[in-house]
Design an enzyme around this catalytic site. Structure first.
Site, PDB file in Angstrom:
ATOM      1  N   GLU A  17      51.258 -12.607 -41.936  1.00  0.00           N
ATOM      2  CA  GLU A  17      51.662 -10.801 -41.341  1.00  0.00           C
ATOM      3  C   GLU A  17      50.785  -9.822 -40.446  1.00  0.00           C
ATOM      4  O   GLU A  17      49.317 -10.628 -41.153  1.00  0.00           O
ATOM      5  CB  GLU A  17      52.324 -10.402 -42.645  1.00  0.00           C
ATOM      6  CG  GLU A  17      52.322  -8.724 -42.828  1.00  0.00           C
ATOM      7  CD  GLU A  17      53.080  -8.202 -44.102  1.00  0.00           C
ATOM      8  OE1 GLU A  17      53.528  -8.866 -44.570  1.00  0.00           O
ATOM      9  OE2 GLU A  17      52.476  -7.209 -44.645  1.00  0.00           O
ATOM     10  N   ALA A  51      53.683   4.035 -44.282  1.00  0.00           N
ATOM     11  CA  ALA A  51      54.100   4.297 -45.102  1.00  0.00           C
ATOM     12  C   ALA A  51      54.075   6.065 -45.511  1.00  0.00           C
ATOM     13  O   ALA A  51      53.313   6.402 -44.648  1.00  0.00           O
ATOM     14  CB  ALA A  51      53.670   4.087 -46.540  1.00  0.00           C
TER      15      ALA A  51
HETATM   16  P1  FAD Z   1      62.101  -1.650 -54.505  1.00  0.00           P
HETATM   17  O1  FAD Z   1      63.074  -2.846 -54.243  1.00  0.00           O
HETATM   18  O2  FAD Z   1      63.148  -0.051 -54.434  1.00  0.00           O
HETATM   19  O3  FAD Z   1      61.139  -1.345 -56.198  1.00  0.00           O
HETATM   20  C1  FAD Z   1      60.470   0.022 -56.643  1.00  0.00           C
HETATM   21  C2  FAD Z   1      61.096   0.207 -58.115  1.00  0.00           C
HETATM   22  O4  FAD Z   1      62.423   0.747 -58.875  1.00  0.00           O
HETATM   23  C3  FAD Z   1      60.886  -1.481 -58.805  1.00  0.00           C
HETATM   24  O5  FAD Z   1      60.115  -0.719 -60.101  1.00  0.00           O
HETATM   25  C4  FAD Z   1      62.037  -1.958 -59.353  1.00  0.00           C
HETATM   26  O6  FAD Z   1      61.987  -2.522 -60.695  1.00  0.00           O
HETATM   27  C5  FAD Z   1      62.890  -0.225 -59.003  1.00  0.00           C
HETATM   28  N1  FAD Z   1      64.083  -0.610 -58.771  1.00  0.00           N
HETATM   29  C6  FAD Z   1      64.958  -1.728 -57.316  1.00  0.00           C
HETATM   30  N2  FAD Z   1      65.661  -0.949 -57.531  1.00  0.00           N
HETATM   31  C7  FAD Z   1      66.480  -0.193 -58.593  1.00  0.00           C
HETATM   32  C8  FAD Z   1      68.406  -0.205 -58.938  1.00  0.00           C
HETATM   33  N3  FAD Z   1      68.433  -0.371 -58.378  1.00  0.00           N
HETATM   34  N4  FAD Z   1      67.748   0.870 -59.917  1.00  0.00           N
HETATM   35  C9  FAD Z   1      66.707   1.035 -60.659  1.00  0.00           C
HETATM   36  N5  FAD Z   1      65.464   0.742 -60.178  1.00  0.00           N
HETATM   37  C10 FAD Z   1      65.393   0.209 -59.380  1.00  0.00           C
HETATM   38  N6  FAD Z   1      54.902  -0.925 -47.629  1.00  0.00           N
HETATM   39  C11 FAD Z   1      55.350  -0.071 -46.741  1.00  0.00           C
HETATM   40  O7  FAD Z   1      55.328   1.504 -46.326  1.00  0.00           O
HETATM   41  N7  FAD Z   1      55.567  -1.046 -45.389  1.00  0.00           N
HETATM   42  C12 FAD Z   1      55.521  -1.964 -45.788  1.00  0.00           C
HETATM   43  O8  FAD Z   1      55.622  -2.504 -44.485  1.00  0.00           O
HETATM   44  C13 FAD Z   1      55.302  -2.090 -46.961  1.00  0.00           C
HETATM   45  N8  FAD Z   1      55.272  -3.855 -46.640  1.00  0.00           N
HETATM   46  C14 FAD Z   1      55.359  -5.232 -47.574  1.00  0.00           C
HETATM   47  C15 FAD Z   1      55.659  -5.942 -47.536  1.00  0.00           C
HETATM   48  C16 FAD Z   1      55.750  -6.975 -49.226  1.00  0.00           C
HETATM   49  C17 FAD Z   1      55.630  -8.068 -49.113  1.00  0.00           C
HETATM   50  C18 FAD Z   1      55.351  -6.369 -49.778  1.00  0.00           C
HETATM   51  C19 FAD Z   1      55.362  -7.008 -51.645  1.00  0.00           C
HETATM   52  C20 FAD Z   1      55.701  -4.713 -50.415  1.00  0.00           C
HETATM   53  C21 FAD Z   1      55.484  -4.301 -49.057  1.00  0.00           C
HETATM   54  N9  FAD Z   1      55.671  -2.609 -48.794  1.00  0.00           N
HETATM   55  C22 FAD Z   1      55.184  -2.261 -47.898  1.00  0.00           C
HETATM   56  C23 FAD Z   1      55.173  -2.283 -50.210  1.00  0.00           C
HETATM   57  C24 FAD Z   1      56.735  -1.369 -50.699  1.00  0.00           C
HETATM   58  O9  FAD Z   1      56.516  -0.983 -50.140  1.00  0.00           O
HETATM   59  C25 FAD Z   1      56.416  -1.057 -52.028  1.00  0.00           C
HETATM   60  O10 FAD Z   1      55.836  -2.122 -53.450  1.00  0.00           O
HETATM   61  C26 FAD Z   1      57.090   0.139 -53.128  1.00  0.00           C
HETATM   62  O11 FAD Z   1      56.807   0.598 -53.895  1.00  0.00           O
HETATM   63  C27 FAD Z   1      58.636  -0.960 -53.898  1.00  0.00           C
HETATM   64  O12 FAD Z   1      58.843  -1.226 -52.535  1.00  0.00           O
HETATM   65  P2  FAD Z   1      60.423  -2.259 -52.644  1.00  0.00           P
HETATM   66  O13 FAD Z   1      60.621  -2.336 -51.306  1.00  0.00           O
HETATM   67  O14 FAD Z   1      59.855  -3.566 -53.687  1.00  0.00           O
HETATM   68  O15 FAD Z   1      61.202  -1.165 -53.724  1.00  0.00           O
END
Ligand code: FAD
Length: 288
Positions: A17, A51
């Site tokens: 990454e 972000a």
């Molecule tokens: P989600 O999957 O939407 O989850 C967020 C929260 O909501 C969790 O607590 C989950 O339990 C809950 N949730 C999920 N789906 C639902 C649902 N349907 N109903 C109710 N609750 C739900 N951030 C950036 O801005 N840019 C990047 O390039 C970036 N790259 C990343 C790469 C990796 C490998 C990782 C692990 C994280 C990255 N992040 C990045 C950070 C990420 O945006 C944050 O961790 C963010 O807070 C959560 O993103 P997510 O897609 O996992 O969210």
């Protein structure tokens, strides 16, 4: 090539990454790093998406496209959704398609009070559903997962239930948040498999190279610091070169244990540091 093809190979994936240069730096400043990382021949290089920033300012698409065109390496474009409307996402998907990008890591994005949140997408699963709806199978979609549970989740179990929604929506590959204690990853993986999440899960590994950087990451994502790593941080915290070498060794040990335990893949958070990525790759190649 799509990421799904990667997991048909008979060995774990080994992927990198990178993050784009800051808004004030020219895009060219990353090419020296990419020249070096490309020589290490990872299975793909993913490119983060800032972000809250505007897509126009983000260099993600151009860098992901160049990784494929200039270096012949598969790329993955990260894409977060809470700061984008459906119209924004339509435009971004079109741009990614025009640049030959086939793999997206679909994310919610971190909440930042400095940027206004849009209302079209609440969770990463909403974005995944939407990409599937408007683009069918044009993109392979990956999602993020959290071995110690997402910071805002009620519990690890609840987070894994939500992860299943993401997979049902169309994520066919997961990349984990960084962790320093493999037991969290194994417990998480077992729980995910138990509730029927059967897509490949890559373990996210971040080599420790800088004490304050790790403290910031831990504050941001809540990763636990095991005693052995804490000893390293205390011992070498003020000796950057020694800390870097100890961090490389720690990461290699973590990876060796993960490979011994049949992990689907290792995703290395390179922090745009080819020296560290090179040392780790050299060791990993002997294990694969
Ligand atoms: P989600 O999957 O939407 O989850 C967020 C929260 O909501 C969790 O607590 C989950 O339990 C809950 N949730 C999920 N789906 C639902 C649902 N349907 N109903 C109710 N609750 C739900 N951030 C950036 O801005 N840019 C990047 O390039 C970036 N790259 C990343 C790469 C990796 C490998 C990782 C692990 C994280 C990255 N992040 C990045 C950070 C990420 O945006 C944050 O961790 C963010 O807070 C959560 O993103 P997510 O897609 O996992 O969210």
């Amino acid at each position: 090539m799509y990421i799904s093809d990667l997991f048909k190979k008979d060995r774990p994936a080994f992927t990198f990454e990178v993050f784009p240069p800051k808004k004030t730096s020219p895009i060219e400043s990353i090419y020296g790093t990419l020249d070096e990382l490309a020589k290490l021949n990872p299975d793909f290089i993913s490119v983060t998406y800032g972000a809250g920033g505007s897509y126009a300012d983000s260099k993600t698409c151009k860098i992901a496209s160049d990784i494929q065109e200039k270096y012949g390496i598969m790329s993955v474009a990260h894409l977060s959704c809470i700061y984008n409307s459906k119209e924004d996402i339509d435009m971004i998907l079109e741009d990614l398609k025009n640049h030959g990008i086939k793999n997206i890591l679909a994310l919610r994005g971190d909440k930042n009070p400095d940027f206004p949140i849009q209302t079209d997408f609440r969770y990463a699963s909403d974005l995944i559903e939407y990409i599937k709806e408007v683009s069918g199978d044009d993109f392979h979609i990956s999602g993020a997962c959290y071995p110690e549970g997402h910071m805002q989740a009620e519990s690890l179990e609840d987070d894994i239930k939500k992860l299943k929604i993401k997979v049902r929506a169309g994520a066919t590959h997961l990349i984990s948040q960084l962790f320093f204690d493999n037991t969290y990853f194994y417990k998480f993986q077992d729980k995910a498999r138990m509730i029927g999440i059967n897509v490949p899960i890559e373990a996210g590994i971040m080599p420790v190279s800088n004490k304050s950087q790790i403290e910031r990451m831990v504050w941001m994502c809540g990763a636990s610091i095991p005693v052995r790593l804490n000893v390293i941080l205390q011992k070498y915290g003020d000796k950057p070169d020694d800390l870097r070498e100890a961090g490389i060794e720690y990461a290699i040990n973590q990876i060796e244990d993960l490979l011994d335990n049949g992990v689907d893949g290792i995703h290395l958070y390179t922090m745009n540091n080819p020296y560290i990525a090179g040392k780790i790759t050299e060791a990993v190649r002997q294990m694969l």
